[in-house]
Structures are given as structure tokens and as C-alpha cells.
Design an enzyme around this catalytic site. Sequence first.
Site, PDB file in Angstrom:
ATOM      1  N   ASP A  37      53.329 -50.376 -28.638  1.00  0.00           N
ATOM      2  CA  ASP A  37      51.840 -49.315 -28.795  1.00  0.00           C
ATOM      3  C   ASP A  37      51.677 -49.180 -27.851  1.00  0.00           C
ATOM      4  O   ASP A  37      51.470 -49.449 -26.709  1.00  0.00           O
ATOM      5  CB  ASP A  37      51.122 -51.254 -28.690  1.00  0.00           C
ATOM      6  N   ALA A  61      48.856 -40.574 -31.913  1.00  0.00           N
ATOM      7  CA  ALA A  61      47.439 -40.391 -31.380  1.00  0.00           C
ATOM      8  C   ALA A  61      46.606 -40.645 -32.434  1.00  0.00           C
ATOM      9  O   ALA A  61      46.038 -41.218 -33.503  1.00  0.00           O
ATOM     10  CB  ALA A  61      46.879 -38.499 -31.604  1.00  0.00           C
ATOM     11  N   TYR A 126      36.728 -36.764 -30.097  1.00  0.00           N
ATOM     12  CA  TYR A 126      38.105 -36.826 -30.645  1.00  0.00           C
ATOM     13  C   TYR A 126      38.718 -35.462 -29.387  1.00  0.00           C
ATOM     14  O   TYR A 126      39.654 -35.611 -28.570  1.00  0.00           O
ATOM     15  CB  TYR A 126      38.597 -36.053 -31.664  1.00  0.00           C
TER      16      TYR A 126
END
Length: 292
Positions: A37, A61, A126
Site C-alpha cells: 500500500d 494511482a 485529480y
Amino acid sequence: MKVLITGRRGQVGHCLVERLTERADLEVIACDRNELDITNNEQVMSTIVQLNPDVIINAAAHTAVDKAETDIENCYATNHSGPLSLAKAAEMVDALLLHISTDYVFDGSKREAYTEIDSTEPKGIYGKSKLAGERAIEENCSRYAILRTAWVFGEHGNNFVKTMLRLGAERDELGVIGDQCGGPSYAGDIADALITMMDKFSQADTNLSGVYHFSGAPYVSWYEFACEIFSHAQAYGVLKSLPLVKKITADQYPLPASRPTNSRLSCSKIESVFGIKPSDWKRALTNIVEYK
């Protein structure tokens, strides 16, 4: 040479694993989020120090562009904090870090194709998170390459090609945005570009670190891309009948996150430095039977 891949289940990660595991000269360790992770700084540091890879390819991502507008913390954790931890860990073990970024770092207002030296001005969460990730790498890693790409598609995972094929089978008519343009990028070509960069870094006498653009040619609108998808679907017998495709504007299809009007990326730098040509997305569609 030992290569660590993060995000192995994603579109590009999947292609990287397929290609790199075939090479006898490499030891490949591929991880998904359950195995590594990247938002867990302690886990990143301990894992990379233990594995001591020569190359780290970050294909992990948070790519849910609309969800990012409300899922801000998780988006930044994956797209900024993750690359920051990877950069610091790469520096500790003297590893090369290859990282995938996006056209969303630009606002899309430029008329020509974007180059690597153009000013960044992301419009949504984003894009802002991905730009923060880029800067974290630049500031904390000596050997790195940031690969900005756009309109990613492939046989594995969710993407525009698969969405068009599904809608084409369900509907007689559909509208597709015609006032946003870019270069569709085949995930397999992105993986090949990263592999070429990795190999050139290991052979080069100078540090090739920096930001590079890689996407497809020719540039098209989403509408033109959809028409090409349906043309291939018909030619290869993927769809029995084709829907009527109508060109619409972005204003007619409002979404939570704003998209760049112009997502065209100039690939001249990556071709000059690495000999990598733009993604041949039309060739990739000849395999359209595998996208179902």
C-alpha cells in the site's frame, strides 16, 4: 536487475507484468495494494529497504477523476503521499523511479500540443494531486522519470473503448463529446515506453531524469475516437450492428470534474531522448476482439 512494480492490477501495471516477467535478465516483484500500500509510508520504506530493487515502476494511482472531487483525502494519499514515500525510499536504496502522470496537470486552454516545459494549471482534484506527486518525486529523488500520458485504454481494466463497446451493444444511438481532443494511449505502448526508458537509464552515461510526455497519434476528439472504435468493431465482427453516433459538446454532458479541452501532448522530447514514438492507437484497435 531487480524491478518492483506497484499497481500491478491496473491497465499499465498488468501490461508491465506481462512483458517484464518474460525477461530472463530481470527479477520482477509485482504488487497490488494488498501487497504494498503506497499510502502507508512505513510499509513502503521497510518493503523497499528489504527488497532493495534497482528499479521501481509506480503504476498505482487514484484515477477516478469524478470521485476525486469528493474523495480528496484518499486521492491525495495515493497520488501525492504515495509517490513521496516511493521517492524517498528509492533515494535510500539508489533505485531508479519511473512514475506515470497525466495530461490533467494542464488546464487544456493551450491551442497547440503541450510540451514538458509548459506551465501546469490543473483544474480538478485529480490533476492537482497528480501534480503534487510529480513535485514530490522531483524534490526527493535523484534518478527518476515522470511519464505524463492521456486517454489510456487496453484489454485489461475499465476504459473508454470498453465503455463504447458496451454502449454500442445496448443502444441504437449515443452522443459523444466532440470538443475535447487528445491522443489515445494504448496501455501496452505505455508499458513498452517505460521499459525502454528503464533500459536506456541503465545504459546511459548521463542522468536522464525529468518529465516526459507520451501519448497516441493521431490526435482526435472523443467523438472521432468513438467512431474509429465502432469502425473496428464492425470490421472485426465485435458488434452485429452499430449505433448512430452523434457529436455533442462537453457542456451537454456535465460531469463533477472538469476535463481539459486540449489533452494533446507533444512527444518530441521522449522521441529525441529515448527514440520512443507516439502510441499507435489505431493499430491497438485491430485487437478489438480482446476488449469485450
